[in-house]
Scaffold this motif. Structure first.
Motif, PDB file in Angstrom:
ATOM      1  N   LEU A   1       0.824  -1.204   0.000  1.00 19.41           N
ATOM      2  CA  LEU A   1       0.000   0.000   0.000  1.00 19.41           C
ATOM      3  C   LEU A   1       0.864   1.263   0.000  1.00 19.41           C
ATOM      4  N   VAL A   2       0.436   2.242  -0.771  1.00 16.16           N
ATOM      5  CA  VAL A   2       1.112   3.540  -0.750  1.00 16.16           C
ATOM      6  C   VAL A   2       0.160   4.638  -0.280  1.00 16.16           C
ATOM      7  N   THR A   3      -1.119   4.340  -0.209  1.00 13.34           N
ATOM      8  CA  THR A   3      -2.088   5.327   0.240  1.00 13.34           C
ATOM      9  C   THR A   3      -3.335   4.619   0.748  1.00 13.34           C
ATOM     10  N   LEU A   4      -4.095   5.311   1.585  1.00  7.53           N
ATOM     11  CA  LEU A   4      -5.384   4.808   2.060  1.00  7.53           C
ATOM     12  C   LEU A   4      -6.474   5.764   1.593  1.00  7.53           C
ATOM     13  N   PRO A   5      -7.583   5.241   1.068  1.00  8.88           N
ATOM     14  CA  PRO A   5      -8.669   6.105   0.617  1.00  8.88           C
ATOM     15  C   PRO A   5      -9.304   6.845   1.797  1.00  8.88           C
ATOM     16  N   PRO A   6      -9.791   8.063   1.587  1.00 14.78           N
ATOM     17  CA  PRO A   6     -10.253   8.915   2.696  1.00 14.78           C
ATOM     18  C   PRO A   6     -11.447   8.364   3.460  1.00 14.78           C
ATOM     19  N   GLU A   7     -12.310   7.587   2.804  1.00 14.32           N
ATOM     20  CA  GLU A   7     -13.517   7.083   3.475  1.00 14.32           C
ATOM     21  C   GLU A   7     -13.376   5.637   3.938  1.00 14.32           C
ATOM     22  N   LEU A   8     -12.153   5.127   4.003  1.00 13.54           N
ATOM     23  CA  LEU A   8     -11.941   3.714   4.294  1.00 13.54           C
ATOM     24  C   LEU A   8     -12.582   3.296   5.615  1.00 13.54           C
ATOM     25  N   PHE A   9     -12.499   4.135   6.641  1.00 12.62           N
ATOM     26  CA  PHE A   9     -12.971   3.758   7.972  1.00 12.62           C
ATOM     27  C   PHE A   9     -14.323   4.373   8.310  1.00 12.62           C
ATOM     28  N   ALA A  10     -15.091   4.733   7.293  1.00 13.90           N
ATOM     29  CA  ALA A  10     -16.373   5.397   7.530  1.00 13.90           C
ATOM     30  C   ALA A  10     -17.346   4.530   8.334  1.00 13.90           C
ATOM     31  N   ASP A  11     -17.340   3.224   8.103  1.00 12.42           N
ATOM     32  CA  ASP A  11     -18.280   2.327   8.789  1.00 12.42           C
ATOM     33  C   ASP A  11     -17.693   1.680  10.031  1.00 12.42           C
ATOM     34  N   THR A  12     -16.375   1.739  10.183  1.00  6.55           N
ATOM     35  CA  THR A  12     -15.724   0.999  11.281  1.00  6.55           C
ATOM     36  C   THR A  12     -15.484   1.925  12.469  1.00  6.55           C
ATOM     37  N   ARG A  13     -16.569   2.346  13.081  1.00  9.76           N
ATOM     38  CA  ARG A  13     -16.474   3.332  14.173  1.00  9.76           C
ATOM     39  C   ARG A  13     -15.915   2.736  15.465  1.00  9.76           C
ATOM     40  N   ASP A  14     -15.902   1.406  15.583  1.00  7.96           N
ATOM     41  CA  ASP A  14     -15.401   0.762  16.799  1.00  7.96           C
ATOM     42  C   ASP A  14     -13.958   0.287  16.663  1.00  7.96           C
ATOM     43  N   ILE A  15     -13.282   0.686  15.582  1.00 10.03           N
ATOM     44  CA  ILE A  15     -11.915   0.221  15.339  1.00 10.03           C
ATOM     45  C   ILE A  15     -10.985   0.662  16.471  1.00 10.03           C
ATOM     46  N   LYS A  16     -10.161  -0.264  16.960  1.00  7.83           N
ATOM     47  CA  LYS A  16      -9.237   0.041  18.055  1.00  7.83           C
ATOM     48  C   LYS A  16      -7.779  -0.130  17.644  1.00  7.83           C
ATOM     49  N   GLU A  17      -7.501  -1.079  16.745  1.00 12.58           N
ATOM     50  CA  GLU A  17      -6.125  -1.345  16.346  1.00 12.58           C
ATOM     51  C   GLU A  17      -6.043  -1.468  14.828  1.00 12.58           C
ATOM     52  N   VAL A  18      -5.069  -0.762  14.237  1.00  6.29           N
ATOM     53  CA  VAL A  18      -4.806  -0.837  12.799  1.00  6.29           C
ATOM     54  C   VAL A  18      -3.307  -1.016  12.608  1.00  6.29           C
ATOM     55  N   TYR A  19      -2.929  -2.062  11.873  1.00  7.78           N
ATOM     56  CA  TYR A  19      -1.519  -2.377  11.654  1.00  7.78           C
ATOM     57  C   TYR A  19      -1.186  -2.152  10.184  1.00  7.78           C
ATOM     58  N   LEU A  20      -0.253  -1.233   9.904  1.00  7.15           N
ATOM     59  CA  LEU A  20       0.070  -0.851   8.531  1.00  7.15           C
ATOM     60  C   LEU A  20       1.586  -0.840   8.270  1.00  7.15           C
ATOM     61  N   GLN A  21       2.367  -1.431   9.156  1.00  4.80           N
ATOM     62  CA  GLN A  21       3.814  -1.366   8.976  1.00  4.80           C
ATOM     63  C   GLN A  21       4.267  -2.179   7.752  1.00  4.80           C
ATOM     64  N   ASN A  22       5.419  -1.829   7.239  1.00  3.20           N
ATOM     65  CA  ASN A  22       6.032  -2.525   6.100  1.00  3.20           C
ATOM     66  C   ASN A  22       5.151  -2.500   4.853  1.00  3.20           C
TER      67      ASN A  22
END
Length: 225
Positions: free
Chosen positions: A203-224
């Motif tokens: 991945l080189v970018t994340l779309p702006p509305e990616l987390f629109a529905d995931t309001r309870d998200i607590k952990e996101v792992y994006l390394q490497n």
């Protein structure tokens, strides 16, 4: 009266194993079945026939140790007879593809592990749902899934609403794929999601509305990435 059975083949002697229809049919009380290191090439229709009490099923052939060996699954390998199955582990089977909607009869399934295969398509799993889906409600599946592990496969993109029928999903693992594109609505419908693993992708970018529905998200792992 057997309730738990584990079968383990030698990981030194490379002999091909087979699993015929109805092999475990007499084990009507079986709740936990694990098959490991057996070089099975095909899960046939009715392979788990009669196991109406089964809650946990693990089939790990470790076919990657024998690269020419892949596991193919019959479209009817998992039937309504397995309606009580809660956990299914099909990791490390060198699977390249799955029949469309193969997991749909497993209405009680909460944990699905498909790690360390060669899967590239997630659309065929039929986990898409919601108003924007072209699938009829009766065709949607995975409605009770809480954990989905698709790590270490060959997935390169996530289209819109591909998991939108998984409203109870809490953990989604896509680590170690080749994901280079996420659609803006790739996580649509995942209203219960708390943990998302996307490390070790492209991945080189994340779309702006990616987390629109995931309001309870607590952990996101994006390394490497």
């Amino acid at each position: 009266h057997t309730v738990r059975l584990r079968l383990e083949c030698s990981d030194i002697l490379f002999f091909q194993s087979s699993l015929s229809s109805g092999s475990f049919r007499p084990l009507v009380e079986l709740r936990d079945l694990a098959i490991e290191y057996c070089k099975i090439g095909n899960l046939s229709a009715g392979a788990f026939r009669g196991l109406r009490e089964l809650r946990n099923l693990t089939v790990r052939t470790h076919n990657t140790d024998w690269s020419a060996m892949t596991l193919e699954i019959d479209p009817d390998a998992f039937t309504d007879e397995l309606g009580l199955l809660e956990r299914l582990d099909l990791g490390e089977n060198n699977m390249w593809s799955l029949p469309e909607g193969v997991f749909c009869p497993l209405h009680s399934l909460e944990v699905l592990n498909l790690t360390r295969n060669r899967l590239s398509d997630v659309v065929g799993l039929r986990f898409g749902g919601g108003a924007s889906s072209t699938l009829n409600p009766s065709e949607r599946c995975g409605g009770n899934l809480k954990i989905l592990d698709l790590s270490n496969n060959s997935i390169d993109s996530l289209p819109p609403a591909v998991f939108s029928g998984l409203s109870r999903l809490q953990k989604l693992n896509l680590q170690g794929n080749g994901v280079s594109f996420l659609a803006d609505r790739a996580l649509e419908g995942l209203t219960s999601l708390t943990i998302l693993r996307l490390a070790d992708n492209k991945l080189v970018t994340l779309p702006p509305e990616l987390f629109a529905d995931t309001r309870d998200i607590k952990e996101v792992y994006l390394q490497n990435n």
